[in-house]
Design a protein around this motif. Sequence first.
Motif, PDB file in Angstrom:
ATOM      1  N   GLU A   1     -17.170 -24.992  -8.179  1.00 40.56           N
ATOM      2  CA  GLU A   1     -18.588 -24.683  -8.619  1.00 40.56           C
ATOM      3  C   GLU A   1     -19.336 -23.471  -7.711  1.00 40.56           C
ATOM      4  N   TRP A   2     -18.819 -23.611  -6.404  1.00 35.03           N
ATOM      5  CA  TRP A   2     -19.280 -22.322  -5.820  1.00 35.03           C
ATOM      6  C   TRP A   2     -18.886 -21.035  -6.279  1.00 35.03           C
ATOM      7  N   PHE A   3     -17.492 -20.857  -6.471  1.00 31.84           N
ATOM      8  CA  PHE A   3     -17.130 -19.738  -6.713  1.00 31.84           C
ATOM      9  C   PHE A   3     -17.614 -19.204  -8.252  1.00 31.84           C
ATOM     10  N   ALA A   4     -18.009 -20.347  -8.829  1.00 35.95           N
ATOM     11  CA  ALA A   4     -18.558 -19.961 -10.281  1.00 35.95           C
ATOM     12  C   ALA A   4     -19.826 -19.117 -10.185  1.00 35.95           C
ATOM     13  N   GLN A   5     -20.490 -19.307  -8.787  1.00 38.51           N
ATOM     14  CA  GLN A   5     -21.760 -18.599  -8.952  1.00 38.51           C
ATOM     15  C   GLN A   5     -21.801 -17.542  -7.722  1.00 38.51           C
ATOM     16  N   ASN A   6     -20.790 -17.524  -6.973  1.00 39.89           N
ATOM     17  CA  ASN A   6     -20.793 -16.485  -5.809  1.00 39.89           C
ATOM     18  C   ASN A   6     -19.287 -15.622  -5.747  1.00 39.89           C
ATOM     19  N   ILE A   7     -19.484 -14.595  -5.248  1.00 39.31           N
ATOM     20  CA  ILE A   7     -18.165 -13.777  -5.441  1.00 39.31           C
ATOM     21  C   ILE A   7     -18.064 -13.331  -4.023  1.00 39.31           C
ATOM     22  N   VAL A   8     -16.491 -13.536  -3.698  1.00 41.74           N
ATOM     23  CA  VAL A   8     -15.942 -13.153  -2.491  1.00 41.74           C
ATOM     24  C   VAL A   8     -14.508 -13.111  -2.528  1.00 41.74           C
ATOM     25  N   GLY A   9     -14.219 -11.551  -2.670  1.00 47.19           N
ATOM     26  CA  GLY A   9     -12.980 -11.070  -2.939  1.00 47.19           C
ATOM     27  C   GLY A   9     -12.633  -9.975  -1.825  1.00 47.19           C
ATOM     28  N   THR A  10     -11.842  -9.046  -2.239  1.00 44.75           N
ATOM     29  CA  THR A  10     -11.248  -8.134  -1.530  1.00 44.75           C
ATOM     30  C   THR A  10     -11.543  -6.610  -2.029  1.00 44.75           C
ATOM     31  N   GLY A  11     -12.030  -6.666  -3.168  1.00 44.54           N
ATOM     32  CA  GLY A  11     -12.430  -5.305  -3.957  1.00 44.54           C
ATOM     33  C   GLY A  11     -13.353  -4.279  -3.309  1.00 44.54           C
ATOM     34  N   PRO A  12     -13.532  -3.186  -4.095  1.00 42.90           N
ATOM     35  CA  PRO A  12     -14.154  -2.167  -3.467  1.00 42.90           C
ATOM     36  C   PRO A  12     -15.590  -2.176  -3.313  1.00 42.90           C
ATOM     37  N   TYR A  13     -16.013  -3.398  -4.284  1.00 44.28           N
ATOM     38  CA  TYR A  13     -17.595  -3.566  -4.213  1.00 44.28           C
ATOM     39  C   TYR A  13     -17.842  -4.953  -3.778  1.00 44.28           C
ATOM     40  N   LYS A  14     -18.965  -5.001  -3.392  1.00 37.78           N
ATOM     41  CA  LYS A  14     -19.499  -6.381  -2.808  1.00 37.78           C
ATOM     42  C   LYS A  14     -20.591  -6.725  -3.446  1.00 37.78           C
ATOM     43  N   ALA A  15     -20.722  -7.964  -4.201  1.00 31.28           N
ATOM     44  CA  ALA A  15     -21.834  -8.448  -4.894  1.00 31.28           C
ATOM     45  C   ALA A  15     -23.128  -8.478  -4.159  1.00 31.28           C
TER      46      ALA A  15
ATOM     47  N   VAL B   1     -25.398  -6.640  -9.483  1.00 26.87           N
ATOM     48  CA  VAL B   1     -25.445  -5.283  -8.658  1.00 26.87           C
ATOM     49  C   VAL B   1     -24.688  -5.442  -7.606  1.00 26.87           C
ATOM     50  N   PHE B   2     -23.658  -4.380  -7.537  1.00 28.57           N
ATOM     51  CA  PHE B   2     -22.625  -4.563  -6.480  1.00 28.57           C
ATOM     52  C   PHE B   2     -22.440  -3.129  -5.701  1.00 28.57           C
ATOM     53  N   GLU B   3     -22.577  -3.300  -4.237  1.00 26.79           N
ATOM     54  CA  GLU B   3     -22.580  -2.004  -3.368  1.00 26.79           C
ATOM     55  C   GLU B   3     -21.239  -1.970  -2.980  1.00 26.79           C
ATOM     56  N   ARG B   4     -20.887  -0.587  -2.668  1.00 24.78           N
ATOM     57  CA  ARG B   4     -19.570  -0.329  -1.990  1.00 24.78           C
ATOM     58  C   ARG B   4     -19.391  -1.186  -0.577  1.00 24.78           C
ATOM     59  N   PHE B   5     -18.165  -1.942  -0.568  1.00 24.02           N
ATOM     60  CA  PHE B   5     -17.634  -2.588   0.553  1.00 24.02           C
ATOM     61  C   PHE B   5     -17.486  -1.658   1.609  1.00 24.02           C
TER      62      PHE B   5
ATOM     63  N   HIS C   1     -10.165  -1.747   2.062  1.00 21.62           N
ATOM     64  CA  HIS C   1      -8.715  -1.485   2.806  1.00 21.62           C
ATOM     65  C   HIS C   1      -8.157  -0.006   2.218  1.00 21.62           C
ATOM     66  N   SER C   2      -8.484   0.481   1.282  1.00 20.19           N
ATOM     67  CA  SER C   2      -8.197   1.775   0.669  1.00 20.19           C
ATOM     68  C   SER C   2      -9.190   2.986   0.719  1.00 20.19           C
ATOM     69  N   GLU C   3      -8.948   3.966  -0.133  1.00 23.07           N
ATOM     70  CA  GLU C   3      -9.659   4.923  -0.201  1.00 23.07           C
ATOM     71  C   GLU C   3     -11.190   4.468  -0.721  1.00 23.07           C
ATOM     72  N   PRO C   4     -12.355   4.783   0.016  1.00 25.31           N
ATOM     73  CA  PRO C   4     -13.601   4.378  -0.553  1.00 25.31           C
ATOM     74  C   PRO C   4     -13.897   5.162  -1.978  1.00 25.31           C
ATOM     75  N   PRO C   5     -14.487   4.037  -2.748  1.00 21.74           N
ATOM     76  CA  PRO C   5     -14.523   4.697  -4.240  1.00 21.74           C
ATOM     77  C   PRO C   5     -15.824   5.500  -4.202  1.00 21.74           C
ATOM     78  N   PHE C   6     -15.938   6.452  -5.438  1.00 23.09           N
ATOM     79  CA  PHE C   6     -17.036   7.438  -5.394  1.00 23.09           C
ATOM     80  C   PHE C   6     -18.364   6.787  -5.770  1.00 23.09           C
ATOM     81  N   PHE C   7     -18.537   5.785  -6.506  1.00 25.42           N
ATOM     82  CA  PHE C   7     -19.885   5.192  -6.647  1.00 25.42           C
ATOM     83  C   PHE C   7     -20.205   4.210  -5.625  1.00 25.42           C
ATOM     84  N   ASP C   8     -21.506   4.314  -5.134  1.00 26.10           N
ATOM     85  CA  ASP C   8     -22.029   3.742  -4.006  1.00 26.10           C
ATOM     86  C   ASP C   8     -22.387   2.368  -4.625  1.00 26.10           C
ATOM     87  N   ARG C   9     -23.134   2.237  -5.853  1.00 23.45           N
ATOM     88  CA  ARG C   9     -23.271   1.156  -6.625  1.00 23.45           C
ATOM     89  C   ARG C   9     -22.874   0.887  -8.006  1.00 23.45           C
TER      90      ARG C   9
END
Lengths: 585, 307
Positions: free
Chosen positions: A247-261, A271-275, A279-287
């Motif tokens: 139920e919590w994960f259905a409404q929240n996002i906690v991963g390891t991806g390049p962007y954080k919700a 809306v996602f902002e760069r994390f 762990h890897s090369e930062p992506p180009f887009f800020d958001r």
Amino acid sequence: MERRHPEHYLDLLLGARAGRLTRRQVLTRGLRLGLSTPAILSLLAACGQQEEGGAAPAPTSAPAAGQTPAPGATATGERRLSDNRDFVVAFSGGVPDLDPQSAYDNQASALFLACYEMLIALKGESTFEYEPMLAREWSQNDDLTEFTFKLAPNAKFHDGTPCDAEAVKASFVRFRRMERGPYNVISRFVDNPEEQIEVVDATTLVFKMTKPEPLFLAAMASEYGPLVVSPAAMEQHKTADDPYAHEWFAQNIVGTGPYKAVEILPQERFVFERFADYHSEPPFFDRIIARVVVEDATRRQLMESGEVHGCAYINPEDLLVMRDNPALQVVEYDTTEVDWIRMNYAKLNAKARQGFAYAWPYQEVIEQVLRGYGKPINGPIADTVIGYDPSIPTYTTDLEKAKQLLTEAGIREGDTFTYMFATGDATDSAMAQLFQANLAQIGITLELQQVDRAALLELAYGDSPPEERPHFMSAGWWPDYNDSWNQMYPNFHSDSVGSKGSNAMFYQNAEFDRLMDQLQVAESEEEIRELTGQIVKILTWDDPAAIFYAQIKKATVLQADIRGFTPNGIYINSFPFWHMWREAT
Amino acid sequence: MTAEPRVTPEPQILPLGLTERAARRRGPLVTLVDFARQSPLNLLALGLIALFVFLVVFGGTLAPHDPIKPNIQLKLHAPSSTYWFGTDELGRDVLSRVMSGAKYSLGVAVIILSIALVIGVVVGALAGYLGGLADEVLMRLTDLFLAFPALILAMAIAAALGRSLQTAAIALTAVYWPWYARLVRGQVLALKEREFVEAARALGASPGRVLLRHILPNTTAPVIVQLTIDVGYAVLATAGLSFLGLGAQPPTPEWGSMIAGARTVFREAWWYISFPGLALTLTVVGFNLLGDGLRDYIDPRTRRRAW
């Protein structure tokens, strides 16, 4: 002639509301203003069309259509980076379930690629080559029973906790044990995750199989399910009734991806902002901003105005026009998707289903409705998927044959059948009406029923018995990874009827089930091809499950200055956000 | 047995100050001409309504092409000498579909209001005339229907009953009848205390006779005006439900469902959305003008000289 101003409309409205104007005065003035409105709109539309097709000046900021660089390449060979670091993508609907180990829907998976990660990802356009994601390296033993993954040493979740081998194991245990949505992606290979997944050290993880599994890596690169979630967040938010914190994960996002919700409005936008600790090369887009835009026409308008930078949900009719727009690039690609019309197995016997398959307007649908974004196919397996058998014949429209088979099936002229589709689905509506016209020619009445998309999905994936379902419903499907078993099992196996899968028309054929069980454990490509051929013949000819009318060609529309996008026939409608960038113009 | 004397109704609703007998002698045609001469808008209203009533009756027969059968090779052709209003996404002639669609859009609206009128008049007349508990019960029932926003109630009923033009008609009937019940009840309450009604009662007329012969005929003027205006709104509501997929189902050429089909291609095919939209607009405007004109025509306070 009196000039029209917006204030005239306002005066009219305010006058009427304040009671200053009589009804007659409102009507009289409204008639003068209102009647001219459709005419003006029509003229504007006509003028707009002329401009688009005529002498529209080419934008100075984008390359001309003929010079548009191929996706992933630059125009000049060097990276001239833009200062605009936002990428806005338009979705056609909301994403109500944000749990990546539960959601089994295409838009959710496209969203997850911004914020969650698999161990590995498909490389470029390939469906059998991989590139690192959370795992930096991977290997397998000779008999394909052990798969070792070496994780990024500095990987962290968005909540700050480390993503080590124990965390990854805990995430896969959750995926397998929770048994939601796409869990067949893991359950096919791992039945006992606590035993079969071994942590060697902080960054090394081994998956041990009980038999050779040539498709395990392909499954691990699927965007449906094997994404890694934070075990710390799960521990923090689990309850006695919800031990996996779904139920919590259905409404929240906690991963390891390049962007954080940073903003989650499931029916409006994400809306996602760069994390910062990625762990890897930062992506180009800020958001990355994902907007939910339900109307087809609005999505197109937002792309053309430049407010949205990428969209995979554009209807074929609009794509034909947008292809000629130099400010946009339309990236077309072959997919593993096959679309079909489900036929009610409980209401229609085999001869009737064969008859209806002959009555389908194949050529008209592909040429005029899909506008070329599809090609004929001989069953549920696309020619890009392992197991495709070109020797199986393809249906073509033959109304004489259809009538003969329907008569043999006991169907008489005047009998009525039902076809259900989602309100507002112009493609399905057009196909249904063409099918209806064909059937009318042989004396069969097809009644069309529109229902809300949510109601249609509820009916298709709910528990109502087949007797309460229509005779025909459309569907489309592509495998979670390049595999014919994975494509057919959820749709046609008797284990998948009703809410247990996507077998919405209760197809149940013992021979099909038996062969599918063999296919599930097939260990060589030759065996897969042999078994898939036999199974597809049953599904299309001997005991048809559906009318398989097209293998789909897709298109993603991007602004002309976007680079780094490579389509993939498995990651349909998704974006490799971590590779994408914008060229300065 | 004493014969019941005739009681003359109130003269104020008669047009142009004519007595009832004189008005009857003039005949409907003369009255129509007189109405048309009152205002150019009245003439326009009559013209528009005549056109659409003609289409309701003959539209399907006179349509130049088959409005149902697809001809996909002619998909989205612009207006031409063969297809005056162009073709739709399945190559069907838009003119033929607009003409054939009149009977679905306008015809259904007329049926909806006819049924709503009968229910509303019966409920309103009984509530107003009987009063007391009957009035309370019937009016609370009416209030129950009026408490919901009209279109939402219609959508809920249509969705619950299944999607078709018939269920849309039932849903809209359920939405419209309470308004007539309210209107007629108000009229009956005002009229039942009038002297001519008292006189009829004093002379021994039965309650049914008083209601049917002396009260209800005098409620017709406001009801007709309301009815005329409501036709326009009912056409819009029917089209609205079809637009949302709750009314007519494909391939029925109902105007609302045509507009729904056209909205995805309106930038490439302006004709497809414009002509059913125009038909809808003109129908609504026509009935609104007629209702407004009728109200002026039968109300001596707003009477004007003929042009």
